[in-house]
Design a protein around this motif. Sequence first.
Motif, PDB file in Angstrom:
ATOM      1  N   GLN A  11       9.877 -23.375  52.604  1.00 38.45           N
ATOM      2  CA  GLN A  11       9.484 -24.690  52.091  1.00 38.45           C
ATOM      3  C   GLN A  11       8.665 -24.564  50.811  1.00 38.45           C
ATOM      4  O   GLN A  11       8.848 -25.346  49.869  1.00 38.45           O
ATOM      5  N   ALA A  12       7.748 -23.591  50.790  1.00 34.69           N
ATOM      6  CA  ALA A  12       6.962 -23.379  49.569  1.00 34.69           C
ATOM      7  C   ALA A  12       7.872 -22.994  48.408  1.00 34.69           C
ATOM      8  O   ALA A  12       7.710 -23.484  47.273  1.00 34.69           O
TER       9      ALA A  12
ATOM     10  N   VAL B 223       6.079 -32.066  53.563  1.00 33.16           N
ATOM     11  CA  VAL B 223       5.011 -32.896  54.102  1.00 33.16           C
ATOM     12  C   VAL B 223       5.322 -33.366  55.517  1.00 33.16           C
ATOM     13  O   VAL B 223       4.443 -33.417  56.387  1.00 33.16           O
ATOM     14  N   THR B 224       6.580 -33.697  55.788  1.00 31.62           N
ATOM     15  CA  THR B 224       6.929 -34.234  57.106  1.00 31.62           C
ATOM     16  C   THR B 224       6.792 -33.210  58.226  1.00 31.62           C
ATOM     17  O   THR B 224       6.680 -33.585  59.392  1.00 31.62           O
ATOM     18  N   THR B 225       6.808 -31.913  57.906  1.00 29.56           N
ATOM     19  CA  THR B 225       6.671 -30.895  58.956  1.00 29.56           C
ATOM     20  C   THR B 225       5.263 -30.328  59.052  1.00 29.56           C
ATOM     21  O   THR B 225       4.965 -29.588  59.985  1.00 29.56           O
ATOM     22  N   MET B 226       4.399 -30.669  58.108  1.00 30.05           N
ATOM     23  CA  MET B 226       3.065 -30.060  58.106  1.00 30.05           C
ATOM     24  C   MET B 226       2.272 -30.382  59.369  1.00 30.05           C
ATOM     25  O   MET B 226       1.580 -29.523  59.917  1.00 30.05           O
ATOM     26  N   TRP B 227       2.345 -31.620  59.845  1.00 29.75           N
ATOM     27  CA  TRP B 227       1.594 -31.995  61.037  1.00 29.75           C
ATOM     28  C   TRP B 227       2.180 -31.345  62.284  1.00 29.75           C
ATOM     29  O   TRP B 227       1.483 -31.069  63.254  1.00 29.75           O
ATOM     30  N   PHE B 228       3.498 -31.073  62.243  1.00 33.41           N
ATOM     31  CA  PHE B 228       4.199 -30.583  63.431  1.00 33.41           C
ATOM     32  C   PHE B 228       3.971 -29.085  63.673  1.00 33.41           C
ATOM     33  O   PHE B 228       3.880 -28.644  64.818  1.00 33.41           O
ATOM     34  N   ASP B 229       3.892 -28.297  62.598  1.00 31.12           N
ATOM     35  CA  ASP B 229       3.861 -26.834  62.775  1.00 31.12           C
ATOM     36  C   ASP B 229       2.454 -26.254  62.758  1.00 31.12           C
ATOM     37  O   ASP B 229       2.277 -25.054  62.577  1.00 31.12           O
ATOM     38  N   ARG B 230       1.455 -27.100  62.997  1.00 28.28           N
ATOM     39  CA  ARG B 230       0.077 -26.629  62.947  1.00 28.28           C
ATOM     40  C   ARG B 230      -0.159 -25.484  63.926  1.00 28.28           C
ATOM     41  O   ARG B 230      -0.891 -24.534  63.642  1.00 28.28           O
ATOM     42  N   ARG B 231       0.426 -25.576  65.117  1.00 28.56           N
ATOM     43  CA  ARG B 231       0.221 -24.558  66.142  1.00 28.56           C
ATOM     44  C   ARG B 231       1.430 -23.656  66.338  1.00 28.56           C
ATOM     45  O   ARG B 231       1.534 -22.961  67.341  1.00 28.56           O
ATOM     46  N   LYS B 232       2.328 -23.674  65.362  1.00 28.92           N
ATOM     47  CA  LYS B 232       3.511 -22.841  65.500  1.00 28.92           C
ATOM     48  C   LYS B 232       3.292 -21.505  64.804  1.00 28.92           C
ATOM     49  O   LYS B 232       2.731 -21.424  63.722  1.00 28.92           O
ATOM     50  N   ASN B 233       3.728 -20.417  65.470  1.00 32.96           N
ATOM     51  CA  ASN B 233       3.770 -19.124  64.781  1.00 32.96           C
ATOM     52  C   ASN B 233       4.919 -18.278  65.303  1.00 32.96           C
ATOM     53  O   ASN B 233       4.960 -17.079  65.112  1.00 32.96           O
ATOM     54  N   ASN B 234       5.852 -18.942  66.001  1.00 37.59           N
ATOM     55  CA  ASN B 234       6.960 -18.172  66.573  1.00 37.59           C
ATOM     56  C   ASN B 234       8.275 -18.518  65.895  1.00 37.59           C
ATOM     57  O   ASN B 234       8.308 -19.296  64.969  1.00 37.59           O
TER      58      ASN B 234
ATOM     59  N   LEU C 256      14.234 -34.913  42.349  1.00 35.98           N
ATOM     60  CA  LEU C 256      13.779 -33.549  42.645  1.00 35.98           C
ATOM     61  C   LEU C 256      12.363 -33.550  43.217  1.00 35.98           C
ATOM     62  O   LEU C 256      12.039 -32.785  44.133  1.00 35.98           O
ATOM     63  N   PHE C 257      11.521 -34.404  42.671  1.00 32.97           N
ATOM     64  CA  PHE C 257      10.136 -34.474  43.157  1.00 32.97           C
ATOM     65  C   PHE C 257      10.109 -34.867  44.629  1.00 32.97           C
ATOM     66  O   PHE C 257       9.427 -34.230  45.449  1.00 32.97           O
ATOM     67  N   TRP C 258      10.860 -35.896  44.985  1.00 37.10           N
ATOM     68  CA  TRP C 258      10.812 -36.365  46.369  1.00 37.10           C
ATOM     69  C   TRP C 258      11.481 -35.404  47.341  1.00 37.10           C
ATOM     70  O   TRP C 258      10.989 -35.209  48.461  1.00 37.10           O
ATOM     71  N   ILE C 259      12.553 -34.756  46.920  1.00 40.24           N
ATOM     72  CA  ILE C 259      13.189 -33.805  47.853  1.00 40.24           C
ATOM     73  C   ILE C 259      12.401 -32.498  47.929  1.00 40.24           C
ATOM     74  O   ILE C 259      12.564 -31.723  48.875  1.00 40.24           O
ATOM     75  N   GLY C 260      11.549 -32.251  46.951  1.00 41.07           N
ATOM     76  CA  GLY C 260      10.643 -31.105  47.057  1.00 41.07           C
ATOM     77  C   GLY C 260       9.421 -31.415  47.886  1.00 41.07           C
ATOM     78  O   GLY C 260       8.835 -30.526  48.520  1.00 41.07           O
ATOM     79  N   LEU C 261       9.026 -32.699  47.915  1.00 36.09           N
ATOM     80  CA  LEU C 261       7.807 -33.105  48.614  1.00 36.09           C
ATOM     81  C   LEU C 261       8.045 -33.442  50.081  1.00 36.09           C
ATOM     82  O   LEU C 261       7.350 -32.932  50.973  1.00 36.09           O
ATOM     83  N   LEU C 262       9.007 -34.312  50.339  1.00 36.42           N
ATOM     84  CA  LEU C 262       9.136 -34.891  51.673  1.00 36.42           C
ATOM     85  C   LEU C 262       9.449 -33.885  52.785  1.00 36.42           C
ATOM     86  O   LEU C 262       8.835 -33.944  53.860  1.00 36.42           O
ATOM     87  N   PRO C 263      10.413 -32.957  52.610  1.00 36.19           N
ATOM     88  CA  PRO C 263      10.687 -32.023  53.721  1.00 36.19           C
ATOM     89  C   PRO C 263       9.474 -31.184  54.120  1.00 36.19           C
ATOM     90  O   PRO C 263       9.306 -30.861  55.297  1.00 36.19           O
TER      91      PRO C 263
END
Length: 373
Positions: free
Chosen positions: A328-329, A362-373, A353-360
């Motif tokens: 994503q980065a 930002v939308t997962t940032m809250w979800f993967d806070r506790r993910k490391n697998n 380009l700005f929105w397709i670089g931003l939205l995918p």
Amino acid sequence: MTTSALHPAVERADLLIDLKRYEEARKLLAQRLSEDPQDVRAWVKLARSHLGDENNGAEALKATQRALELDSEDIGALVMHAHALRGAGRFLDTEGVLREVIRIAPAYWYGYALLADWLWRIRAIRSGQANGGQVRREDQEAALRESGELAREAVRLAPEEVYAYEVARLIMAGDRPAAERLDEAILRLDPQHEQALARRTTRTADAPGIKAAEAASLYADALATAPDSAPMRSGLDQASFRLLRGVRWLALLCLALAAAGIDLFTTGGETQRDLPLPLGQRLWDLVPMAVVWVLGALLSYRRLGAGVRVNLRSLVRRRTWPRVVLAQAAWSMVCALLITQVPWTQRTAPQVLFWIGLLPTVTTMWFDRRKNN
């Protein structure tokens, strides 16, 4: 209470048991008992060998019963008899045996510690049996109080024995200050104690204000002392993942800089720059992005300890979500570079380009806070 020295054969068998070579120990003990069936210590060690590889409580129980027939007040035989009873599925019967150990040897710390370790469990089982499977709170509290008194006596009698503190810490886990003091006492006696070290490291790493890099360093330093600790490896992975998540913020900052560099959105009625931007301006837009990555990622990475850097690379190889984060980065950076470096004549494509670089991202940032697998 028997104090006789070990026969050389029994002593060798005891060493073999320590090395987990149980079958060899049993052969040696069988030979010794054929020579002298009155050797209490040989019967006790035979029981210990049965509880080792086979966890054969029935055979161990036979051996300890034979030892107690020879000397009913032998402390070693009584303690091993308690272990054999538990191995044979007669856990509730161990309380009486351990109380007998305390009666015969009131200065023997291990009797208090083992009874403290098992008593609250025994009382919980009995309370559950008497109340339809429900453990009454008052029964549990009474059992913990009595177990706590026994544990404190064990610590008093043997202030240098780690097991006494381990039992006390287990019983007093609900009293956080007391539990922390007991962890420190354990680590004073055994600096490599895996559980106490993991608990202290986790408390420190999870304290408010501790950054991901600091937490990762704490876990890496602790793992150097206890390299086989699964909780600390998990903690290091979590802290390392937090570090990787920070990389996306750098990429999003670069995306915002790219949008600002091309005046992608009108603000406050200001006149937007004419497109396409000159080559010099487009190249200059790369400078702040480079500064962001040098200061935010490269220098930060170089300041990390060697163990943390190795784990970061390992985590990316081992787990899915770290790779997702880096992807994503990278995607956000690709969009930022396309926005700034292509000589656009209209702002529609850069805005997309700005929105397709931003939205995918930002939308997962809250979800993967506790993910490391």
